[in-house]
Enzyme design. Sequence first.
Site, PDB file in Angstrom:
ATOM      1  N   PHE A 141      34.126 -17.031  34.478  1.00 42.57           N
ATOM      2  CA  PHE A 141      35.435 -16.801  35.075  1.00 42.57           C
ATOM      3  C   PHE A 141      36.470 -17.581  34.278  1.00 42.57           C
ATOM      4  O   PHE A 141      36.317 -18.777  34.066  1.00 42.57           O
ATOM      5  CB  PHE A 141      35.464 -17.250  36.541  1.00 42.57           C
ATOM      6  N   ASP A 226      36.048 -23.631  28.269  1.00 44.81           N
ATOM      7  CA  ASP A 226      36.905 -23.573  29.453  1.00 44.81           C
ATOM      8  C   ASP A 226      36.413 -24.648  30.412  1.00 44.81           C
ATOM      9  O   ASP A 226      35.385 -24.501  31.078  1.00 44.81           O
ATOM     10  CB  ASP A 226      36.800 -22.174  30.078  1.00 44.81           C
ATOM     11  N   LYS A 255      43.331 -27.368  37.155  1.00 42.03           N
ATOM     12  CA  LYS A 255      42.804 -27.806  38.457  1.00 42.03           C
ATOM     13  C   LYS A 255      42.969 -29.316  38.690  1.00 42.03           C
ATOM     14  O   LYS A 255      44.062 -29.766  38.970  1.00 42.03           O
ATOM     15  CB  LYS A 255      41.351 -27.352  38.608  1.00 42.03           C
TER      16      LYS A 255
END
Length: 319
Positions: A141, A226, A255
Amino acid sequence: MTTNSKTVTRATHDKVILPVYTPAQFVPVKGKGSRIWDQQGREYIDFAGGIAVMALGHCHPALVAALKQQGETLWYTSNIFTNEPALRLASKLIDATFAERVFFVNSGAEANEAAFKLARHYAIKRHNPYKTKIIAFYNAFHGRTLFTVSVGGQAKYADGFGPKPADIVHVPFNDLAAVKAVMDDHTCSVVLEPIQGEGGITPATPEFLKGVRELCDQHHALLVFDEVQSGMGRSGKLFTYMHYGVTPDILTTAKALDGGFPISAMLTTEEVASVMTVGVHGTTYGGNPLACAVAEAALDTINTPQVLSGVQARHERFV
Ligand SMILES: Cc1ncc(COP(=O)(O)O)c(C=O)c1O
């Protein structure tokens, strides 16, 4: 329909928000540490943790202080000017990692969008216009822009939006032979999460990461990590790549980078960054002083032996 802040309830959500989420049946109005309180004053332990965002809990005093201080000083300048919090944060990220250059944006998807564009641009500038293949992984993702959702390996998120960006190949995660089978000199990058997050918490094996690094080197492809979900201390080191001794060419973080205030960053080397010139990429809000001041406080708090060893100790206890 008229609403005001006094009358909004959970039911209002289903009338006014695009129907892409199914939030809990109560509305949190306050948070402190690991706790949240709803409109009726009921207290909950927040096990959701902002989905990998609230690494320091709600309203951490260091982040609140940074937000207040910067909020009363300078919020925004545009990229016509640079600003001190962005320069300090970039310098600290460089000191703490492999990176030599930083680019700030606002979300994980935007950091990955920048990373994938940079990987392609580097290959086209340094090698040839046909070196555009991106190798990525099933169950990965990387965000919801059309490019990032196409590199992510989940049809349920990527399908239904018409033609996708071309030249993206997906193979099973942790399967080095599968990467080898599709790797060639037209590959510009391999993109992976060192610990797959949304697809189930699956760490890369050390052999897999080392093998992918070697394949990238053999074929002059860039390795993109990532670390939007796995980074900022959540694995017990500042970034997960540090457990493996395998260094990427580009890394993205978001995040927990700001503990709940929107910011993200793409980190890279001087050599890779050198293909970018004025105007080739950009953003309005990326690198704004307010977000960077909060992220600096988050980084200063997380990147300490005390916090990182605390994460490791809790990991062992849970396991
Ligand atoms: C590994 C990873 N990359 C990228 C993203 C996208 O980040 P954002 O939702 O901030 O765009 C996420 C979000 O869950 C993620 O887990």
